[in-house]
Design a protein around this motif. Structure first.
Motif, short mmCIF file in Angstrom:
data_model
loop_
_atom_site.label_atom_id
_atom_site.label_comp_id
_atom_site.label_asym_id
_atom_site.label_seq_id
_atom_site.Cartn_x
_atom_site.Cartn_y
_atom_site.Cartn_z
N UNK A 109 -92.84 -17.50 -33.14
CA UNK A 109 -91.64 -16.98 -33.82
C UNK A 109 -92.06 -16.19 -35.05
N UNK A 110 -91.29 -15.16 -35.39
CA UNK A 110 -91.56 -14.42 -36.62
C UNK A 110 -90.92 -15.08 -37.82
N UNK A 111 -90.13 -16.11 -37.58
CA UNK A 111 -89.32 -16.71 -38.64
C UNK A 111 -89.73 -18.15 -38.88
N UNK A 112 -90.00 -18.49 -40.12
CA UNK A 112 -90.25 -19.89 -40.49
C UNK A 112 -88.92 -20.59 -40.70
N UNK A 113 -88.80 -21.77 -40.13
CA UNK A 113 -87.58 -22.55 -40.28
C UNK A 113 -87.91 -24.02 -40.23
N UNK A 114 -87.12 -24.81 -40.90
CA UNK A 114 -87.28 -26.27 -40.83
C UNK A 114 -86.63 -26.85 -39.58
N UNK A 115 -85.94 -25.98 -38.84
CA UNK A 115 -85.35 -26.46 -37.59
C UNK A 115 -86.24 -26.03 -36.43
N UNK A 116 -85.92 -26.50 -35.26
CA UNK A 116 -86.65 -26.13 -34.05
C UNK A 116 -85.72 -25.39 -33.09
N UNK A 117 -84.85 -24.56 -33.68
CA UNK A 117 -83.92 -23.79 -32.85
C UNK A 117 -84.71 -22.86 -31.94
N UNK A 118 -84.60 -23.09 -30.64
CA UNK A 118 -85.44 -22.37 -29.69
C UNK A 118 -85.15 -20.87 -29.68
N UNK A 119 -83.95 -20.50 -30.10
CA UNK A 119 -83.62 -19.08 -30.14
C UNK A 119 -84.43 -18.28 -31.14
N UNK A 120 -85.09 -18.96 -32.06
CA UNK A 120 -85.93 -18.27 -33.05
C UNK A 120 -87.29 -17.90 -32.47
N UNK A 121 -87.63 -18.48 -31.34
CA UNK A 121 -88.96 -18.29 -30.77
C UNK A 121 -88.92 -17.20 -29.70
N UNK A 122 -89.79 -16.21 -29.88
CA UNK A 122 -89.77 -15.04 -29.02
C UNK A 122 -90.63 -15.18 -27.78
N UNK A 123 -91.71 -15.93 -27.90
CA UNK A 123 -92.68 -16.02 -26.81
C UNK A 123 -93.02 -17.48 -26.55
N UNK A 124 -93.18 -17.79 -25.27
CA UNK A 124 -93.42 -19.16 -24.84
C UNK A 124 -94.58 -19.21 -23.86
N UNK A 125 -95.35 -20.29 -23.95
CA UNK A 125 -96.37 -20.54 -22.94
C UNK A 125 -95.79 -21.31 -21.77
N UNK A 126 -96.59 -21.45 -20.73
CA UNK A 126 -96.14 -22.13 -19.51
C UNK A 126 -96.15 -23.65 -19.64
N UNK A 127 -96.89 -24.15 -20.59
CA UNK A 127 -96.90 -25.58 -20.83
C UNK A 127 -98.09 -26.29 -20.22
N UNK A 128 -98.38 -27.46 -20.77
CA UNK A 128 -99.44 -28.33 -20.25
C UNK A 128 -98.89 -29.75 -20.19
N UNK A 129 -99.16 -30.43 -19.08
CA UNK A 129 -98.60 -31.76 -18.85
C UNK A 129 -99.44 -32.81 -19.56
N UNK A 130 -98.77 -33.67 -20.30
CA UNK A 130 -99.39 -34.84 -20.89
C UNK A 130 -98.71 -36.07 -20.32
N UNK A 131 -99.48 -36.95 -19.74
CA UNK A 131 -98.96 -38.19 -19.17
C UNK A 131 -99.63 -39.36 -19.87
N UNK A 132 -98.81 -40.21 -20.46
CA UNK A 132 -99.33 -41.38 -21.16
C UNK A 132 -98.99 -42.61 -20.33
N UNK A 133 -100.01 -43.19 -19.74
CA UNK A 133 -99.79 -44.30 -18.83
C UNK A 133 -101.07 -45.09 -18.68
N UNK A 134 -100.92 -46.40 -18.44
CA UNK A 134 -102.08 -47.23 -18.17
C UNK A 134 -102.33 -47.32 -16.67
#
Length: 124
Positions: free
Chosen positions: A99-124
């Motif tokens: 995002x080009x904008x700093x904010x104390x919120x996590x409003x997704x509309x402020x973010x212009x570009x996104x990655x595809x993501x990486x899976x994290x699984x926490x399990x025994x």
């Protein structure tokens, strides 16, 4: 072309640690705030951490405060998310976003570009 690519996900035991990376190409890295969001099955996306353009300011969501640490290397164009004391409820796909904008919120509309993501699984 602008790209964000996350890496570092995998299977972790409860109480364990993992470091995620968000690497960027195709844009001026230092002009962007970087945020981390998680998407758990059946739940809405949740913003959990962000870091300012210089790295001097950071934000953490209540669910990760004290356990996760965000940092950035503006030479290597990488943002890291160090995750400690992982819990099963941290299981999710983790996305980084720019995002080009700093904010104390996590409003997704402020973010212009996104990655595809990486899976994290926490399990025994």
């Amino acid at each position: 072309q602008l790209q964000l690519v996350e890496s570092g996900g995998g299977l972790v035991q409860p109480g364990g640690s993992r470091t995620l990376s968000c690497a960027a190409s195709g844009f001026s890295w230092g002009d962007y705030v970087i945020g981390w969001f998680l998407q758990a099955p059946g739940k809405e996306g949740e913003g959990i951490s962000s870091i300012s353009k210089s790295g001097g300011l950071t934000n953490y969501g209540d669910s990760v405060k004290g356990r996760f640490t965000i940092s950035r290397d503006n030479v290597k164009n990488i943002v890291y998310l160090q995750m400690n004391s992982l819990k099963p409820e941290d299981t999710a796909v983790y996305h980084c976003a720019a995002s080009r904008v700093w904010s104390n919120s996590y409003f997704q509309g402020l973010y212009d570009y996104w990655g595809q993501g990486t899976q994290v699984t926490v399990s025994s």
